[in-house]
Structure formats: structure tokens, C-alpha cells
Design an enzyme around this catalytic site. Sequence first.
Site, PDB file in Angstrom:
ATOM      1  N   SER A   9      25.080   7.709  -1.342  1.00 56.43           N
ATOM      2  CA  SER A   9      25.374   7.839  -2.779  1.00 56.43           C
ATOM      3  C   SER A   9      24.562   6.840  -3.582  1.00 56.43           C
ATOM      4  O   SER A   9      24.275   5.741  -3.106  1.00 56.43           O
ATOM      5  CB  SER A   9      26.876   7.580  -3.012  1.00 56.43           C
ATOM      6  OG  SER A   9      27.143   7.408  -4.394  1.00 56.43           O
ATOM      7  N   TYR A  17      34.508   1.938  -1.722  1.00 56.69           N
ATOM      8  CA  TYR A  17      33.890   3.254  -1.418  1.00 56.69           C
ATOM      9  C   TYR A  17      32.374   3.078  -1.299  1.00 56.69           C
ATOM     10  O   TYR A  17      31.767   3.477  -0.305  1.00 56.69           O
ATOM     11  CB  TYR A  17      34.221   4.279  -2.509  1.00 56.69           C
ATOM     12  CG  TYR A  17      33.268   5.448  -2.490  1.00 56.69           C
ATOM     13  CD1 TYR A  17      32.211   5.510  -3.398  1.00 56.69           C
ATOM     14  CD2 TYR A  17      33.378   6.433  -1.522  1.00 56.69           C
ATOM     15  CE1 TYR A  17      31.301   6.552  -3.347  1.00 56.69           C
ATOM     16  CE2 TYR A  17      32.473   7.472  -1.464  1.00 56.69           C
ATOM     17  CZ  TYR A  17      31.432   7.522  -2.380  1.00 56.69           C
ATOM     18  OH  TYR A  17      30.525   8.545  -2.326  1.00 56.69           O
ATOM     19  N   LYS A  39      29.548   3.388   2.031  1.00 54.86           N
ATOM     20  CA  LYS A  39      28.302   4.165   2.073  1.00 54.86           C
ATOM     21  C   LYS A  39      27.151   3.256   2.502  1.00 54.86           C
ATOM     22  O   LYS A  39      26.353   3.597   3.368  1.00 54.86           O
ATOM     23  CB  LYS A  39      28.006   4.766   0.694  1.00 54.86           C
ATOM     24  CG  LYS A  39      28.928   5.907   0.291  1.00 54.86           C
ATOM     25  CD  LYS A  39      28.856   7.060   1.269  1.00 54.86           C
ATOM     26  CE  LYS A  39      29.695   8.254   0.840  1.00 54.86           C
ATOM     27  NZ  LYS A  39      29.699   9.326   1.849  1.00 54.86           N
TER      28      LYS A  39
HETATM   29  C1  WQD Z   1      30.179   9.905 -15.339  1.00 49.31           C
HETATM   30  C2  WQD Z   1      30.160   9.404 -16.781  1.00 49.31           C
HETATM   31  C3  WQD Z   1      31.901   7.824 -17.289  1.00 49.31           C
HETATM   32  C4  WQD Z   1      35.198  10.690 -16.736  1.00 49.31           C
HETATM   33  C5  WQD Z   1      31.064   8.571  -9.587  1.00 49.31           C
HETATM   34  C6  WQD Z   1      31.035   7.700  -8.373  1.00 49.31           C
HETATM   35  C7  WQD Z   1      29.816   8.010  -7.542  1.00 49.31           C
HETATM   36  C8  WQD Z   1      29.753   9.484  -7.241  1.00 49.31           C
HETATM   37  C9  WQD Z   1      29.801  10.309  -8.510  1.00 49.31           C
HETATM   38  C10 WQD Z   1      30.640   9.873  -5.049  1.00 49.31           C
HETATM   39  C11 WQD Z   1      30.419   7.911 -16.912  1.00 49.31           C
HETATM   40  C12 WQD Z   1      32.091   9.108 -18.092  1.00 49.31           C
HETATM   41  C13 WQD Z   1      33.948  10.096 -16.796  1.00 49.31           C
HETATM   42  C14 WQD Z   1      35.969  10.858 -17.916  1.00 49.31           C
HETATM   43  C15 WQD Z   1      34.190   9.830 -19.168  1.00 49.31           C
HETATM   44  N1  WQD Z   1      30.804   9.877  -6.400  1.00 49.31           N
HETATM   45  N2  WQD Z   1      33.453   9.678 -18.005  1.00 49.31           N
HETATM   46  N3  WQD Z   1      35.428  10.405 -19.104  1.00 49.31           N
HETATM   47  O1  WQD Z   1      31.174   7.161 -12.324  1.00 49.31           O
HETATM   48  O2  WQD Z   1      28.801   8.085 -12.584  1.00 49.31           O
HETATM   49  O3  WQD Z   1      29.949   8.269 -10.393  1.00 49.31           O
HETATM   50  O4  WQD Z   1      31.017   9.926  -9.206  1.00 49.31           O
HETATM   51  O5  WQD Z   1      29.639   9.628  -4.448  1.00 49.31           O
HETATM   52  O6  WQD Z   1      29.917   7.295  -6.340  1.00 49.31           O
HETATM   53  O7  WQD Z   1      30.921   6.353  -8.810  1.00 49.31           O
HETATM   54  O8  WQD Z   1      30.726   9.661 -12.291  1.00 49.31           O
HETATM   55  O9  WQD Z   1      31.796  11.582 -13.404  1.00 49.31           O
HETATM   56  O10 WQD Z   1      33.187   9.480 -12.972  1.00 49.31           O
HETATM   57  O11 WQD Z   1      31.410   9.441 -14.734  1.00 49.31           O
HETATM   58  O12 WQD Z   1      33.727   9.429 -20.253  1.00 49.31           O
HETATM   59  O13 WQD Z   1      37.120  11.378 -17.917  1.00 49.31           O
HETATM   60  O14 WQD Z   1      31.204  10.046 -17.511  1.00 49.31           O
HETATM   61  O15 WQD Z   1      32.181   6.684 -18.080  1.00 49.31           O
HETATM   62  O16 WQD Z   1      29.628   7.418 -17.987  1.00 49.31           O
HETATM   63  P1  WQD Z   1      30.154   8.187 -11.987  1.00 49.31           P
HETATM   64  P2  WQD Z   1      31.867  10.079 -13.328  1.00 49.31           P
END
Ligand code: WQD
Length: 337
Positions: free
Chosen positions: A125, A149, A153
Site C-alpha cells: 500500500s 496497518y 504492510k
Molecule cells: C481519502 C480522502 C480523507 C472519508 C486509506 C488508507 C490506505 C488505503 C486506502 C488500504 C482523504 C477524505 C474520507 C470521508 C473525507 N487502504 N475523506 N470524508 O485515507 O487516502 O487511504 O484508504 O490500503 O492505506 O490509509 O483513503 O478514502 O479514507 O480518504 O473527507 O468520509 O478523502 O480526508 O483526504 P486514504 P480515504
Amino acid sequence: MAVILVTGGTGYIGSHTCVELIQAGYEVIVLDNLYNSSEAVLNRIETITGTKPKFYKTDILDKEGLRRIFAENKIDAVIHFAGYKAVGESVQIPLTYYENNISGSVNLYEAMKEAGCKTLVFSSSATVYGSPKSCPIREDFPVSTTNPYGSTKLMNEMILQDVCVSDPDWSVMLLRYFNPIGAHPSGLIGEVPNGIPNNLVPYIARVANGTLEFLRVFGNDYPTPDGTGVRDYIHVVDLAKGHISALRYAMEHKGAEKINLGTGNGYSVLEVLHAYEEACGKKLPYKIMERRPGDIAECWADTEKAWKLLGWKAEYDIQAMCEHSWNFTVKNPDGIR
Ligand code: WQD
């Protein structure tokens, strides 16, 4: 026909990869403990491809179960998805994450070694990059993790690189995913989160189908064009195809390679929300909230190595990702049963 064991094969990325493997001419065997997925996914894979993979309901913590699979099948390579993957949850129950994602994975690698199967594609990841110094992020950037997590990885990457040093016969592809979203165009397989989604697009999908009231936008004061977080969203089918390219490379080369699987494009939270509004034909309500602890401002991939080494690049754009996500959501209001 090469036989590929897919651990976590009834999960989101695993199931899409099984479809692409079968359509590329591989024989697929699925191992899954069904903790975070349903056996019904196998029927959906059969509907799409005409082939239902052989299935073992097994936990990677079950050493004997793993040995049995390798004893009953001549497995040429393994694609390893099985593992817990919720960042927030990993902070709450780190020992469960280390036991499952590290001990379970080591069990798998030992079973492979005993069976003489030394070709592996590992689901890593972009979270291993921590808070990158700049974007686009290259594979030689420094790594650092900020949650258990992500640490599991990175530890798996280190374990597998050590295995390759100890035995040059191993071939290992460490695939660093950016943000996988979307669903198979058929609408038969897609992402089915347990409970309230942590990730952006599955949450937006629930707002779009009325099961959640509005999107919480975690911060609009980041140093980005519109102030909201920027990520490299990649269509899950493109990601799956990247695994086929990586597998082909692994079956012809030895040693370990780290490879980014992203599009090289960054989209903000509000840009994704607007793309989803286009896809579902509705205005979607949102509220600006405080930043989410641990979030970084921006993260997108340098995709040159994947193109040069594997001849792979992502094809779908953000609009298609949202359309396919919405299509799956409409067709599967209660997930996959
Ligand atoms: C994306 C953007 C949030 C939810 C995570 C894991 C990573 C991988 C992918 C496994 C950010 C914003 C999110 C919400 C929001 N998973 N957001 N409101 O954090 O980039 O990555 O998922 O491998 O390891 O860390 O993905 O989709 O949670 O967030 O504003 O309800 O959307 O702040 O900018 P992230 P995400």
C-alpha cells in the site's frame, strides 16, 4: 495452464483480480476465511467468467490448512491479499493486526517454501510512504508508517525482501496501491464495506443511495487547490490488471521489485464528490468538518516504473470509476449475499 492461489480472493480487490486471472487463462484457487466477504462472490465470478474458482475456506493462521492446500494442488504462484485493512481499527487492536497480517503471512510464506512455490505478488500500500516529501511519489522515496496497518504492510515488504536475499530463487512483486475505487462494469462485484465506510468513495455511495445523510469532508484547509485532501484514485479493474502484468513479470524474473499501482493523477475530495454527482445524477450534501487525525494533504503516484517494467498503466478515468461504483451500488443495495 499455470495455477494461481489467491488469498483473500472473495474480497474487493481479490475478486476483481480472480476475474482478470481467469480471463487471462490462469487456473485460480481461492483461499478466504470469509471474515470480510461472502462465498456468494464466487458465484458472481462464475457469472462474469464462466468459471467458478476452487475454494478453500481457510484462515492464514491455520498452518495445517495452508499445508493441505499446497499438498492437494500444484500451485505455480500466489497472489496474497488476505489481511485486515482498516487503518483506524488497527490503532485500536494492534496485536490482532500483527498476528493476522504478520504471523498469518509468515505461515503462508513458510507453506510456499515447503512446497517449493517461490513466486509471490504481495498486496502492499502507498501508506508505507507515510507523509511524502513531495508528489508524485517514486518507489525509491523514504518509507515510514504512522499506524499498525501500514506497519504490517511495510514489515511484510521487509520480510519478503529478506526471503529473496536468503534464497535467490524467489520472485516477489511488492505492489503499492494508491486509492482503489470503483467496481467491475458488470455491477456483479464491487466494494462491500462492513458497517459505516471509512473510505471516501464507499461513503459517498451511501449518501447517494440515501443510507447516509451527508458526506463529512475532513478538512478544507489543506495546501491543495480547493483545500480538501488530494489522492490518486485508481479503478479496481485497472488495479487487478496490474496484478496480471506483475504476475507475468514475476514468473520470468527472480528477486524483489517494489511497484506503485496508481494513475499518476490526484483528485480532491470535492472533485470526487462532483464526479459522483455526475455519475448518480443527484446533488450530494456535504459538510466541512475538522481534519481527520493522521491524514496527509496529498498523495499521488509516479507511474513510470510500472510502465517501463510491466508495460502496465491505468486506463479508466475518475468519471468511469464513479459510474461503475454507482452502478454496483444500485444493483447491490444490500451488498453481495
Ligand atoms: C481519502 C480522502 C480523507 C472519508 C486509506 C488508507 C490506505 C488505503 C486506502 C488500504 C482523504 C477524505 C474520507 C470521508 C473525507 N487502504 N475523506 N470524508 O485515507 O487516502 O487511504 O484508504 O490500503 O492505506 O490509509 O483513503 O478514502 O479514507 O480518504 O473527507 O468520509 O478523502 O480526508 O483526504 P486514504 P480515504
